[in-house]
Design an enzyme around this catalytic site. Structure first.
Site, PDB file in Angstrom:
ATOM      1  N   PHE A 134       0.817  -1.221   0.000  1.00 50.81           N
ATOM      2  CA  PHE A 134       0.000   0.000   0.000  1.00 50.81           C
ATOM      3  C   PHE A 134       0.851   1.272   0.000  1.00 50.81           C
ATOM      4  CE2 PHE A 134      -2.403  -3.294   2.381  1.00 50.81           C
ATOM      5  CZ  PHE A 134      -3.298  -3.607   1.362  1.00 50.81           C
ATOM      6  N   ARG A 135       2.038   1.176  -0.595  1.00 49.52           N
ATOM      7  CA  ARG A 135       2.964   2.314  -0.699  1.00 49.52           C
ATOM      8  C   ARG A 135       3.410   2.841   0.677  1.00 49.52           C
ATOM      9  NH1 ARG A 135       4.271   1.210  -5.443  1.00 49.52           N
ATOM     10  NH2 ARG A 135       5.273   3.219  -5.757  1.00 49.52           N
ATOM     11  N   LEU A 136       3.339   1.983   1.695  1.00 47.63           N
ATOM     12  CA  LEU A 136       3.785   2.406   3.041  1.00 47.63           C
ATOM     13  C   LEU A 136       5.259   2.002   3.204  1.00 47.63           C
ATOM     14  CD1 LEU A 136       0.630   1.235   5.042  1.00 47.63           C
ATOM     15  CD2 LEU A 136       1.071   3.442   3.968  1.00 47.63           C
TER      16      LEU A 136
END
Ligand SMILES: Cc1cc2nc3c(=O)[nH]c(=O)nc-3n(C[C@H](O)[C@H](O)[C@H](O)COP(=O)(O)O)c2cc1C
Length: 200
Positions: free
Chosen positions: A176-178
């Site tokens: 999640f692009r974290l």
């Protein structure tokens, strides 16, 4: 003392660990890195080179000293490096200043290259304009004749640079692009790394 040394070597070891992983998974050139320099007007200027050494002394690459990058580094030794491996979904940013490797170090690496690459180093006026491929091929043929079966020494204008890092950033993909971003910044005495974590 040994503990301090190990802490100083940590980011260099991490670069080598990630390259070892990339060597197992990448289709080719796991040591390829983008090298950013700057023009006399302060414009960024970037191209790929191959990393040929990484230890606590710095990151080494080789090139033609009269090339565009060679001239830009002679004018301004500040540079940045970027590794990116699609298979690992990771990148490493490194910043610092370059210095010339010793003639002995450059000789040793040059001698390890295939003969055709060594001839190519003599024949290529890297980054300068040529009339056509024939010109380059004629230069290759003439150096092959010149050196015959003998040794092909290192051209004086072909050598290496060692980038002395003052900053590393290790970036790892997370769901999640974290993503994860861990930085190492060298202190003013150039002896300790301050570690930090950045928002993705
Ligand atoms: C994967 C890859 C690796 C490369 N490795 C080198 C290298 O180690 N040294 C080099 O001089 N050029 C290397 N090149 C070519 C450079 O990207 C560039 O075309 C050349 O050095 C001229 O750059 P300049 O005009 O900015 O000096 C490589 C290119 C690629 C795509």
């Amino acid at each position: 003392m040994a503990e301090k040394r190990a802490a100083f070597e940590a980011p260099f070891n991490m670069v080598n660990d990630w390259i070892a992983e990339a060597t197992a998974s990448e289709a080719n050139d796991p040591t390829a890195m983008a090298l950013a320099t700057s023009t006399p007007d302060g414009f960024p200027s970037v191209r790929m080179v191959l990393m040929k050494g990484c230890d606590a002394e710095g990151i080494v690459f080789y090139t033609n000293l009269d090339s565009r990058k060679g001239n830009e580094l002679a004018e301004n030794p500040k540079a940045a490096i970027l590794f990116h491996w699609k298979t690992l979904r990771r990148q490493i940013r490194i910043e610092g200043e370059v210095e010339a490797v010793s003639a002995e170090e450059a000789d040793a690496y040059f001698a390890s290259r295939p003969r055709a690459s060594r001839i190519g180093a003599w024949a290529s006026k890297q980054s300068r304009e040529m009339q056509g491929r024939f010109e380059f091929e004629a230069a290759i043929a003439s150096y092959m004749a010149k050196f015959g079966a003998g040794d092909v020494p290192r051209p004086e204008n072909w050598s290496g640079f060692r980038l002395k890092p003052t900053y590393f950033e290790f970036w790892r993909d997370r769901k999640f692009r974290l993503h994860e971003r861990i930085t190492y910044k060298l202190d003013d005495e150039a002896s300790n790394w301050a570690l930090a974590e950045l928002y993705p």
